[in-house]
Design a protein around this motif. Sequence first.
Motif, short mmCIF file in Angstrom:
data_model
loop_
_atom_site.label_atom_id
_atom_site.label_comp_id
_atom_site.label_asym_id
_atom_site.label_seq_id
_atom_site.Cartn_x
_atom_site.Cartn_y
_atom_site.Cartn_z
N LEU A 15 0.86 -1.18 0.00
CA LEU A 15 0.00 0.00 0.00
C LEU A 15 0.90 1.23 0.00
O LEU A 15 1.74 1.40 0.89
CB LEU A 15 -0.90 0.02 1.24
N PHE A 16 0.74 2.08 -1.01
CA PHE A 16 1.54 3.29 -1.14
C PHE A 16 0.70 4.48 -0.74
O PHE A 16 -0.44 4.65 -1.19
CB PHE A 16 2.03 3.46 -2.58
N VAL A 17 1.25 5.32 0.13
CA VAL A 17 0.53 6.48 0.68
C VAL A 17 1.31 7.74 0.33
O VAL A 17 2.44 7.93 0.81
CB VAL A 17 0.35 6.36 2.20
N GLU A 18 0.75 8.59 -0.52
CA GLU A 18 1.40 9.83 -0.94
C GLU A 18 0.81 10.99 -0.16
O GLU A 18 -0.38 11.30 -0.28
CB GLU A 18 1.22 10.07 -2.43
N LEU A 19 1.64 11.62 0.66
CA LEU A 19 1.19 12.67 1.56
C LEU A 19 1.17 14.04 0.91
O LEU A 19 0.36 14.89 1.26
CB LEU A 19 2.09 12.70 2.79
N SER A 20 2.08 14.25 -0.03
CA SER A 20 2.20 15.56 -0.67
C SER A 20 2.95 15.40 -1.98
O SER A 20 3.78 14.50 -2.11
CB SER A 20 2.94 16.54 0.25
N GLU A 21 2.66 16.27 -2.94
CA GLU A 21 3.40 16.25 -4.20
C GLU A 21 4.74 16.96 -4.07
O GLU A 21 5.64 16.77 -4.89
CB GLU A 21 2.57 16.90 -5.31
N SER A 22 4.90 17.78 -3.05
CA SER A 22 6.17 18.47 -2.81
C SER A 22 6.79 17.95 -1.53
O SER A 22 6.09 17.55 -0.59
CB SER A 22 5.95 19.98 -2.71
N MET A 23 8.12 17.94 -1.48
CA MET A 23 8.84 17.41 -0.33
C MET A 23 9.20 18.55 0.62
O MET A 23 9.71 19.58 0.19
CB MET A 23 10.09 16.67 -0.81
N SER A 24 8.90 18.36 1.89
CA SER A 24 9.15 19.38 2.89
C SER A 24 9.21 18.73 4.26
O SER A 24 8.82 17.56 4.43
CB SER A 24 8.03 20.42 2.87
N LEU A 25 9.68 19.48 5.24
CA LEU A 25 9.67 18.97 6.60
C LEU A 25 8.25 18.75 7.11
O LEU A 25 7.99 17.83 7.88
CB LEU A 25 10.42 19.93 7.53
N GLU A 26 7.32 19.60 6.68
CA GLU A 26 5.92 19.41 7.06
C GLU A 26 5.42 18.05 6.58
O GLU A 26 4.76 17.31 7.32
CB GLU A 26 5.06 20.54 6.47
N ALA A 27 5.71 17.71 5.31
CA ALA A 27 5.27 16.43 4.77
C ALA A 27 5.94 15.27 5.48
O ALA A 27 5.32 14.24 5.76
CB ALA A 27 5.55 16.38 3.26
#
Length: 290
Positions: A15-27
């Motif tokens: 199961l792949f879970v994508e949290l954000s399209e941009s990478m950041s400390l928040e993500a």
Amino acid sequence: MTTAIRYSFGGDEHLFVELSESMSLEAFFRGLAMTRAVQALQLPGIHDICLANASFQIRFDPDVLLPDRLLAAVQGVEDLAVAERQLATRIIEIPVLYNDPWTHETLMRFRDRHQDPTATDLEYAARINGLADVEAFIAAHSGAPWFVSMVGFVAGLPFMFQMVEPERQLQVPKYLRPRTDTPKQTLGHGGCFGCIYSVRGAGGYQMFGVTPAPIYDPAQRLDYLQEHMVFFRPGDIVRFRAIDRAEYDRMLAEVEEGSFTLNIRPMDFSLDAFLDDPRGYPRALMEEPA
């Protein structure tokens, strides 16, 4: 506004879970909170949970844990994904021989695969980042800490981004075509991400130097590798320290005799403190405690 999380299955067991399209400390912190919440559920049938920059993947046994049940369980912890803003982690000083002879010899063999065959990787990186020369680039590269957001690709390889404002991020594209050789423990850079090649092999990142410090060792000969053969873990903070050839040779001899160690200290990282003061907070991380 929080980005909607996207879920997709990879074959029968992932199961792949994508949290954000941009990478950041928040993500990253959102993924850290969710993976910890999933671990706390102790669902039977989960084999691995692998955290990445802005996503994570779960490997599970569909004969033990039905995919729909796993999906519902992970979606059920979404609200916990913003709960964590603190991280108990460690600051690690990594010595680096920048502009070393081994990566230089390697990069010269592969200039036909590079954007600028007339320049070295460091010269190219300095120029496209608007810095005066190689020395200025090295000062910028080692002048702020780096946050390890994932470990993988090959065993023990850390991906990390520099803890500075977005407009100050060092950015260098990967080679036009990958190399078939990269010295082990090379400092690489592709896009805004830095890495350390844990083993010798193929690679496409720009090469800036080498560290004498092993970061992957199945034999676990050094003290900082006793807990695990893979040294880095997500959430680590790295300080690069430039060294000269004499210090590199001395450290390499210590590695060979088994006495080499790294400067590691625990710390509590605050995401909010970093976001409130993205210059002063990282500067404090670079200082040795009194």
